[in-house]
Design a protein around this motif. Structure first.
Motif, mmCIF file in Angstrom:
data_model
loop_
_atom_site.group_PDB
_atom_site.id
_atom_site.type_symbol
_atom_site.label_atom_id
_atom_site.label_comp_id
_atom_site.label_asym_id
_atom_site.label_seq_id
_atom_site.Cartn_x
_atom_site.Cartn_y
_atom_site.Cartn_z
ATOM 1 N N SER A 623 0.840 -1.198 0.000
ATOM 2 C CA SER A 623 0.000 0.000 0.000
ATOM 3 C C SER A 623 0.875 1.247 0.000
ATOM 4 O O SER A 623 1.928 1.271 0.649
ATOM 5 C CB SER A 623 -0.916 0.023 1.229
ATOM 6 O OG SER A 623 -1.811 -1.053 1.207
ATOM 7 N N THR A 625 0.336 5.836 -0.281
ATOM 8 C CA THR A 625 -0.662 6.898 -0.157
ATOM 9 C C THR A 625 -0.288 8.102 -1.007
ATOM 10 O O THR A 625 0.893 8.335 -1.295
ATOM 11 C CB THR A 625 -0.823 7.353 1.300
ATOM 12 O OG1 THR A 625 0.421 7.876 1.774
ATOM 13 C CG2 THR A 625 -1.269 6.196 2.180
ATOM 14 N N TRP A 653 -8.170 1.079 -4.030
ATOM 15 C CA TRP A 653 -7.971 2.338 -3.284
ATOM 16 C C TRP A 653 -9.075 2.545 -2.247
ATOM 17 O O TRP A 653 -10.172 1.983 -2.341
ATOM 18 C CB TRP A 653 -7.950 3.534 -4.243
ATOM 19 C CG TRP A 653 -9.228 3.676 -4.996
ATOM 20 C CD1 TRP A 653 -10.336 4.356 -4.649
ATOM 21 C CD2 TRP A 653 -9.564 3.027 -6.246
ATOM 22 N NE1 TRP A 653 -11.315 4.221 -5.585
ATOM 23 C CE2 TRP A 653 -10.874 3.414 -6.571
ATOM 24 C CE3 TRP A 653 -8.872 2.205 -7.099
ATOM 25 C CZ2 TRP A 653 -11.498 2.976 -7.713
ATOM 26 C CZ3 TRP A 653 -9.509 1.779 -8.238
ATOM 27 C CH2 TRP A 653 -10.796 2.171 -8.549
ATOM 28 N N THR A 670 -5.414 6.018 -0.051
ATOM 29 C CA THR A 670 -4.509 4.869 0.075
ATOM 30 C C THR A 670 -4.722 3.933 -1.115
ATOM 31 O O THR A 670 -5.830 3.470 -1.365
ATOM 32 C CB THR A 670 -4.762 4.128 1.391
ATOM 33 O OG1 THR A 670 -4.526 5.028 2.484
ATOM 34 C CG2 THR A 670 -3.823 2.930 1.520
ATOM 35 N N SER A 672 -3.689 0.361 -2.955
ATOM 36 C CA SER A 672 -3.114 -0.963 -2.678
ATOM 37 C C SER A 672 -2.831 -1.691 -3.988
ATOM 38 O O SER A 672 -3.517 -1.488 -4.991
ATOM 39 C CB SER A 672 -4.076 -1.789 -1.816
ATOM 40 O OG SER A 672 -5.281 -2.018 -2.515
#
Length: 733
Positions: A623, A625, A653, A670, A672
């Motif tokens: 992950s 950001t 996300w 975030t 992923s």
């Protein structure tokens, strides 16, 4: 090796001494030829030719892995001397020997065969065939006449292949055939473990090649699952087509099977649209408005069939709907692509509001009951209703020889046109002819409308004048209404102009909007103050006035509203010019200032503009950001986040849109990366917002999926043969 040297010496000894093939062993036969290997003791010759009999043996266990060490225990015979023990494989090959004192036992170790299977090995002793009576199990030594091995069988043993899981799908493909769009079909395949160790299913996913539709789903989804050897687990697959067409692909089953880490289950199906009616109604409601009691009003709505089968049904008033509504026809039959007009008639029987619905019940399986709202109000027969606003006009003090005018509104709050047939001065009380009005003729006012009547007071002498004007109309309940009028004539005097405040500061005003401020014109004099108002030369037309003129009685005041509506960005300054009949101050000005400013707007940026996940192992996730920042002056609304075209579904996300970001603030997104197949994935996330300059921005994403490395071991050699080692000594390999 000692054994070979011993055999060679024995052969040489026998030949050198001229032994006949049937010679018996004697200690006197021992010579220097024997001493080369056996030393000076003649007992060696005894041992060599008088090996023990009745040798027995056993193996340490009955099941081995390939190459595993097997231990054989061999017990001594009954005759004198030493004896040579050995292990013979099932092909008759001597695989290990050792010398042992009479009456003792020894252990010999040999590696298990490399191939799986069942084996029967033997233990043996070596010697002259005249030491025993050769029989079953005698293995002659071709290099030493009259010598050989007497063998004794031990318990057979097995060699098993290493345990391993293998996978099989039963069946290897699932064909769903034709399935109606919107429906779901399910089939089951068995995931079988045909191996000898537990099968672990670590992942199930749609194949990327060929690309497999998300219309396929499966169960179980909670992984991993384990299947015991010889057992199976059910894999339930469902097909829920959302559109017509053929959908084919496969599900990739990832496991620890040795016959393939990924096994594909082929899936195929065709979405079909079944023939079915589909209702559409327009409009969704009918508003009849006001309908006179005893009359009727008809409106229509259309029932359309957008489906592929005939639409049939009935029409009726919904429960609770007034019987003042009638619907025709009572039933309908509409061919595919056709329509039918339905008429609803509202015939109120009393003065009240009537609302409800017409229920349309059809054979549309997805929308069997549709309602069309109906509303209306029964009203009495139309009639006019007169009122005056205001009900009186007070002219105050008016200079003799001058004129003052005020306006009253004649309003019709009824439901039929109002006709004012006459306006006249009242006779009780007697009303002065110093009051006049305009218009003077008949006036017609529509229902709900109004008309202005201007009354003028022109006093001819000093003193108070009161009275009224009588309005005669066709209002049957109020055929005559009065407008009170009053005023006082006064000898002429001088007006005086006073303005407050001297300037109006509007500050910053957003372009496209407006701001209003007021100033007051006062007359502290004793005569009416009149004049005009206008923008001073050079003053922007973005400033407007509520009045172009003013008339202020002595001692009174008048409020003037100035409205600033900037059309562009920038400062606007100027003044409002007043011209009056004040002989001392015929003119004055009120300064105005303001600035047009741009309307607040959001401004989106994404930092960083790209996310690189590097290498991520299959079955795991990573992950990162990014911040969605609002550098604008209004709230930023992120209305949607979606994968750019061609971007792998391995990227996800949170949060999902929509969400808002205040000016000067940021929100964290975030992202992923959970790869399902080895290779490089790149693309972007598209963020849609209300930023007029950048309604769509992209966040680049990239990552590489790698399979986890599997360790392997190799041992070389797989066995160490120490041969014959003298008791008390050591040998190394």
């Amino acid at each position: 090796m000692k054994q070979l040297r011993h055999l060679s010496l024995a052969v040489a000894l026998a030949a050198g001494l001229g032994f006949a093939p049937q010679a018996r062993a004697r200690s006197t036969y021992y010579s220097s030829i024997c001493a080369g290997c056996h030393g000076t003791t003649t007992s060696t010759c005894n041992g060599c030719h008088m090996h023990g009999s009745n040798v027995t043996g056993q193996i340490d266990k009955t099941s081995f892995a390939p190459g595993e060490t097997m231990t054989f225990t061999i017990n001594a015979g009954t005759k004198i001397g030493w004896w040579r023990a050995g292990v013979v494989d099932q092909a008759g090959n001597v695989v290990k020997t050792a010398s042992v004192a009479s009456g003792t036992s020894t252990t010999l170790t040999v590696p298990a065969p490399a191939a799986a299977g069942t084996y029967a090995y033997k233990v043996a002793w070596y010697g002259n065939q005249y030491g025993v009576s050769p029989g079953a199990g005698w293995v002659p030594d071709s290099g030493n006449p009259n010598h050989g091995y007497q063998t004794t069988a031990v318990t057979s043993f097995s060699v098993a292949a290493p345990a391993a899981a293998t996978i099989a799908l039963d069946p290897g493909s699932l064909s769903f055939g034709s399935v109606n769009v919107g429906a779901t079909a399910s089939l089951t395949a068995q995931v079988r473990n045909t191996g000898t160790s537990p099968l672990t299913i670590s992942n199930i996913g749609r194949c990327a090649s060929p690309a497999t539709s998300a219309e396929y789903a499966w169960s179980p989804t909670t992984l991993p699952i384990t299947v015991a050897p010889g057992a199976s687990a059910a894999l339930a697959v469902s097909y829920s087509p959302t559109a017509a067409g053929t959908d084919s692909g496969c599900l990739a089953v990832t496991s620890n099977a040795t016959n393939g880490p990924t096994t594909n289950l082929a899936v195929s199906g065709t979405g079909v649209v079944p023939a079915a009616p589909k209702i559409a109604v327009s409009p969704a409601s009918l508003a009849f408005g006001n309908v006179t009691v005893g009359a009727s009003s008809a409106k229509t709505f259309t029932v359309s069939n957008t489906g592929s089968a005939t639409l049939t049904g009935t029409l009726a008033r919904a429960s609770g709907t007034s019987a003042e509504y009638a619907v025709a026809p009572a039933s309908l039959s509409v061919a595919p692509g056709g329509s039918q007009v339905v008429t609803v008639t509202y015939a109120p029987t009393d003065t009240s509001a009537d609302s409800g619905a017409i229920s349309v019940s059809t054979n549309d399986a997805t929308n069997a009951n549709v309602s069309v709202g109906v509303s209306g109000t029964g009203i009495a027969a139309p009639a006019p209703n007169i009122s005056l606003a205001p009900a009186s006009l007070a002219f105050g003090t008016v200079t003799t020889g001058g004129t003052a005018s005020l306006t009253a509104q004649v309003r019709n709050t009824g439901t039929a046109p109002l006709t004012v047939s006459q306006i006249a001065r009242c006779t009780s009380p007697v009303t002065s002819d110093e009051f006049a009005w305009s218009p003077g003729g008949p006036i017609t006012v529509a229902a709900g409308g109004s008309a202005a009547v201007t009354v003028t007071y022109a006093p001819t002498g000093a003193g108070a004048d009161t009275g009224c004007l009588a309005f005669t109309s066709n209002d049957v309940t109020k055929p005559v209404v009065s407008l009170d009028v009053s005023g006082t004539g006064q000898v002429p005097s001088a007006p005086k102009l006073a303005v407050s405040p001297a300037s109006l500061a509007f500050g910053s005003v957003t372009t496209g909007t407006q701001s209003a401020k007021t100033f007051t014109i006062s007359n502290p004099g004793n005569a009416p103050l009149t004049g005009t108002l206008a923008r001073a030369s050079g003053t922007s037309a973005e400033y407007t006035l509520s009045a172009a003129s003013f008339s202020v009685a002595a001692g009174a005041s008048q409020v003037v509203t100035v409205t600033y509506a900037p059309a562009d960005v920038g400062a606007d300054a100027g003044a409002i010019a007043l011209t009056s009949n004040d002989p001392a101050t015929p003119s004055a000005s009120v300064g105005v200032s303001g600035s047009g400013v741009a309307a607040p707007t959001p401004a989106i940026t994404v930092a960083p503009s790209s996310l690189g996940f590097g290498t991520v192992l299959l079955g795991s996730s990573a992950s990162l950001t990014a911040e969605v920042r609002n550098s604008g002056t209004a709230a930023l609304d992120v209305t949607g986040i979606a994968l750019c075209s061609g971007t792998s579904a391995a990227f996800g996300w949170t949060p999902v849109a929509p969400f808002s970001v205040a000016p000067g603030q940021a929100a964290t997104v975030t992202v992923s990366y959970r790869p399902t197949a080895a290779g490089t994935d790149s693309g972007c996330l598209a963020l849609a917002s209300n930023d007029p300059a950048s309604p769509l921005v992209n966040l680049a994403v990239s990552g590489t999926a790698a399979a986890e490395a599997v360790p392997s071991i190799a041992v070389d050699p797989v066995a160490l043969d120490f041969g014959t080692v003298t008791v008390g000594s050591t040998a190394s390999r």
